[in-house]
Design an enzyme around this catalytic site. Structure first.
Site, PDB file in Angstrom:
ATOM      1  N   ASN A   1       0.847  -1.199   0.000  1.00 12.32           N
ATOM      2  CA  ASN A   1       0.000   0.000   0.000  1.00 12.32           C
ATOM      3  C   ASN A   1       0.877   1.242   0.000  1.00 12.32           C
ATOM      4  OD1 ASN A   1       0.553   0.801   2.852  1.00 12.32           O
ATOM      5  ND2 ASN A   1      -0.314  -1.221   3.206  1.00 12.32           N
TER       6      ASN A   1
ATOM      7  N   ALA B   1       1.221   1.553  11.632  1.00 16.77           N
ATOM      8  CA  ALA B   1       1.493   0.815  10.390  1.00 16.77           C
ATOM      9  C   ALA B   1       0.219   0.550   9.599  1.00 16.77           C
ATOM     10  CB  ALA B   1       2.173  -0.510  10.721  1.00 16.77           C
TER      11      ALA B   1
ATOM     12  N   ASP C   1      -4.372  -6.271   5.265  1.00 20.25           N
ATOM     13  CA  ASP C   1      -5.435  -7.063   5.901  1.00 20.25           C
ATOM     14  C   ASP C   1      -5.529  -8.460   5.279  1.00 20.25           C
ATOM     15  OD1 ASP C   1      -6.217  -5.104   7.698  1.00 20.25           O
ATOM     16  OD2 ASP C   1      -7.490  -4.103   6.214  1.00 20.25           O
TER      17      ASP C   1
ATOM     18  N   LYS D   1       8.668 -17.707  -9.888  1.00 26.65           N
ATOM     19  CA  LYS D   1       7.997 -16.627 -10.602  1.00 26.65           C
ATOM     20  C   LYS D   1       6.824 -17.180 -11.426  1.00 26.65           C
ATOM     21  CE  LYS D   1       8.757 -13.005 -13.929  1.00 26.65           C
ATOM     22  NZ  LYS D   1       9.471 -12.693 -15.150  1.00 26.65           N
TER      23      LYS D   1
ATOM     24  N   ASP E   1      -4.759  -9.326  13.241  1.00 29.42           N
ATOM     25  CA  ASP E   1      -4.812  -7.910  13.618  1.00 29.42           C
ATOM     26  C   ASP E   1      -3.903  -7.676  14.834  1.00 29.42           C
ATOM     27  OD1 ASP E   1      -5.598  -5.384  14.751  1.00 29.42           O
ATOM     28  OD2 ASP E   1      -7.392  -5.474  13.488  1.00 29.42           O
TER      29      ASP E   1
ATOM     30  N   LYS F   1     -13.476   1.572  16.009  1.00 29.17           N
ATOM     31  CA  LYS F   1     -12.202   0.848  16.129  1.00 29.17           C
ATOM     32  C   LYS F   1     -11.609   1.000  17.522  1.00 29.17           C
ATOM     33  CE  LYS F   1     -11.114   0.829  11.222  1.00 29.17           C
ATOM     34  NZ  LYS F   1     -10.383   1.414  10.106  1.00 29.17           N
TER      35      LYS F   1
ATOM     36  N   LYS G   1     -10.989  -2.547  19.259  1.00 36.25           N
ATOM     37  CA  LYS G   1      -9.597  -3.001  19.431  1.00 36.25           C
ATOM     38  C   LYS G   1      -9.092  -2.732  20.847  1.00 36.25           C
ATOM     39  CE  LYS G   1      -8.692  -2.494  14.510  1.00 36.25           C
ATOM     40  NZ  LYS G   1      -7.705  -2.845  13.520  1.00 36.25           N
TER      41      LYS G   1
HETATM   42  N1  CTP Z   1      -3.877  -2.850  12.427  1.00 38.41           N
HETATM   43  C1  CTP Z   1      -3.063  -3.843  12.957  1.00 38.41           C
HETATM   44  N2  CTP Z   1      -3.003  -5.063  12.345  1.00 38.41           N
HETATM   45  C2  CTP Z   1      -3.714  -5.329  11.242  1.00 38.41           C
HETATM   46  C3  CTP Z   1      -4.548  -4.332  10.678  1.00 38.41           C
HETATM   47  C4  CTP Z   1      -4.598  -3.096  11.306  1.00 38.41           C
HETATM   48  O1  CTP Z   1      -2.413  -3.591  13.953  1.00 38.41           O
HETATM   49  N3  CTP Z   1      -3.609  -6.512  10.664  1.00 38.41           N
HETATM   50  C5  CTP Z   1      -3.931  -1.584  13.118  1.00 38.41           C
HETATM   51  C6  CTP Z   1      -3.373  -0.439  12.326  1.00 38.41           C
HETATM   52  O2  CTP Z   1      -1.974  -0.302  12.537  1.00 38.41           O
HETATM   53  C7  CTP Z   1      -4.174   0.735  12.892  1.00 38.41           C
HETATM   54  C8  CTP Z   1      -5.508   0.122  13.230  1.00 38.41           C
HETATM   55  O3  CTP Z   1      -5.290  -1.265  13.343  1.00 38.41           O
HETATM   56  O4  CTP Z   1      -3.601   1.209  14.086  1.00 38.41           O
HETATM   57  C9  CTP Z   1      -6.608   0.390  12.255  1.00 38.41           C
HETATM   58  O5  CTP Z   1      -6.162   0.040  10.960  1.00 38.41           O
HETATM   59  P1  CTP Z   1      -7.082   0.315   9.673  1.00 38.41           P
HETATM   60  O6  CTP Z   1      -6.357  -0.149   8.451  1.00 38.41           O
HETATM   61  O7  CTP Z   1      -7.609   1.721   9.691  1.00 38.41           O
HETATM   62  O8  CTP Z   1      -8.334  -0.594   9.943  1.00 38.41           O
HETATM   63  P2  CTP Z   1      -8.546  -2.120   9.886  1.00 38.41           P
HETATM   64  O9  CTP Z   1      -8.682  -2.640  11.274  1.00 38.41           O
HETATM   65  O10 CTP Z   1      -7.524  -2.789   9.028  1.00 38.41           O
HETATM   66  O11 CTP Z   1      -9.987  -2.214   9.233  1.00 38.41           O
HETATM   67  P3  CTP Z   1     -10.472  -1.683   7.770  1.00 38.41           P
HETATM   68  O12 CTP Z   1      -9.263  -1.860   6.861  1.00 38.41           O
HETATM   69  O13 CTP Z   1     -11.602  -2.560   7.409  1.00 38.41           O
HETATM   70  O14 CTP Z   1     -10.853  -0.248   7.939  1.00 38.41           O
END
Ligand code: CTP
Length: 417
Positions: A211, A286, A290, A300, A317, A354, A358
């Site tokens: 990303n 970070a 996901d 390859k 997560d 969130k 979380k």
């Molecule tokens: N985060 C994490 N581990 C993951 C995904 C997210 O620790 N596998 C943490 C990110 O670092 C951030 C928070 O969760 O602090 C929210 O991340 P975000 O990308 O906004 O949301 P997601 O929980 O991934 O949900 P969505 O992508 O559906 O919005």
């Protein structure tokens, strides 16, 4: 301690080391980074770099003698000592460090060091054997016990022909020590763990899913926490061009979401047992993937004209896992980030959701188009007790100051309750 937000008044002391020629560059660097600089130099420093050079760079007279300083009736070196927000001695020779440690005042530089109430930062530069000599080590330790900040020299080829520790530290490193010396030490003794940057999920040995995260927000937060006295560990995904990271910040490089999960939870969760290993604050900035390819190819993948599907599986997560483990305990103070693409109302709803999903103490919301790849950002800070605050668009260094302010308020409150 005086704290000046706008222009930090730096008295730059230069002593007789071959690295004195670098002090001209350093003076310029300080000025371009918002400092007002006045120079005091020893006679031997003036053999390596002329006072005139420093006068032109700083636009101010250079002090290098006691004997022409009373034009206005003021005692020059005392006026300089009182004017300083910080005294930076760079380079500091072995001789100067010895004299500093014994409180000599035979030159204006030593007299300023003795008279000032401002913090003192010393960046040594000398031959490696002089630096490693027990006499120098004793002198440095004595000064450190008195609260003098030292910027350890770099290792490498030295002007004297030796190879080793003794090169004047990088000007960015010196500047960070200087900023730390004048900052409020409200995170002193705290251990902070931060995740930042993108992750890369391998499709095959040459391709990956990732990303647009640059990691800049997390790096600025790490620098701000360090500046305010914390011991910082930064777990980061692959980074491109980023701001300078101070040497004292422990960096752990990872690539994939699984590696970042290991690196973060190992440190944050294993520390729940032993108090000494516990992190006080965990910040997850970070942009963790996901999803990751369910079955990455070890070779390859060759092209074909057929459409292809890529099977993905969810990653773990990190923030949520740490949040579950934390439960109702105050430590670590847990800070998450939420990045969204909708409008402000949608963002705030997601941030609130969130925060509780979380089990974080603080959640920082930002909009993808304002955050990714930018040096600036605009954020909303929402805390567990329902407090919501918007920080208008500013440089990420400035934003990180506001976020750390909120964290400090949060941990102070948690300690009190
Ligand atoms: N985060 C994490 N581990 C993951 C995904 C997210 O620790 N596998 C943490 C990110 O670092 C951030 C928070 O969760 O602090 C929210 O991340 P975000 O990308 O906004 O949301 P997601 O929980 O991934 O949900 P969505 O992508 O559906 O919005």
């Amino acid at each position: 301690m005086k704290l000046v937000r706008k222009k930090t008044k730096v008295v730059l002391g230069i002593s007789g080391s071959i690295a004195a020629y670098k002090s001209a560059e350093l003076a310029r660097y300080l000025i371009t980074h918002g400092c007002e600089v006045r120079v005091v130099m020893t006679d031997s420093a003036a053999k390596f770099v002329t006072p005139f050079t420093l006068e032109v760079i700083t636009g101010k007279p250079v002090t290098n003698t006691f004997w022409n300083e009373t034009e206005s009736g003021a005692i020059g070196h005392i006026e300089l000592a009182d004017w300083a927000d910080v005294l930076l001695i760079a380079p500091a020779s072995a001789d100067l460090i010895a004299k500093l440690s014994y409180g000599f005042a035979e030159s204006p530089l030593l007299a300023v060091a003795l008279a000032t109430k401002a913090p003192v930062v010393v960046a040594p530069a000398m031959n490696v054997n002089m630096y490693d000599h027990p006499a120098t080590i004793d002198n440095i330790m004595r000064l450190q016990q008195r609260g003098v900040h030292f910027v350890e020299p770099d290792s490498g080829p030295l002007a004297c022909g030796w190879l080793g520790r003794g090169r004047l530290a990088d000007q960015r490193e010196i500047f960070l020590h200087l900023r730390r010396a004048v900052a409020p030490q409200d995170l002193d003794g705290k251990r902070v763990l931060i995740s930042t940057g993108p992750t890369r999920e391998a499709i095959d040995p040459v391709r990956y899913i990732s990303n647009r995260s640059s990691g800049k927000m997390g790096i600025q937060l790490a620098k701000e926490a360090y500046r305010r006295g914390a011991e910082v560990t930064l777990v980061h995904g692959p980074l491109g061009r980023t701001p300078y990271i101070p040497r004292d910040i422990t960096c752990v490089a990872v690539t994939s979401a699984a590696e970042m999960y290991e690196a973060m939870t190992q440190r944050a969760i294993s520390g729940f047992g032993a108090a000494a290993e516990q992190f006080d604050i965990v910040i997850t900035t970070a942009a963790v993937a996901d999803y990751t390819p369910a079955d990455p190819s070890s070779k390859k993948i060759k092209k074909s004209n057929e459409p292809r599907a890529l099977e993905l599986k969810a990653t773990l997560d990190i923030l949520k896992s740490i949040g579950i483990q934390k439960g109702k305990t105050a430590r670590p103070f847990l800070v998450g980030f939420a990045v969204e693409t909708g409008d402000e109302e949608e963002l705030l709803n997601e941030v609130r959701h969130k925060l509780s999903a979380k089990n974080a103490d603080l959640m920082v919301g930002n909009l993808a188009h304002e955050a990714f790849d930018h040096d600036t950002n605009r954020v909303w800070i929402v805390s567990k007790d329902g407090k919501e605050e918007q920080i208008g668009t500013a440089h990420k260094a400035q934003i990180s100051r506001s976020i750390v302010d909120s964290i400090v308020r949060g941990i102070t409150k948690d300690t009190l309750t």
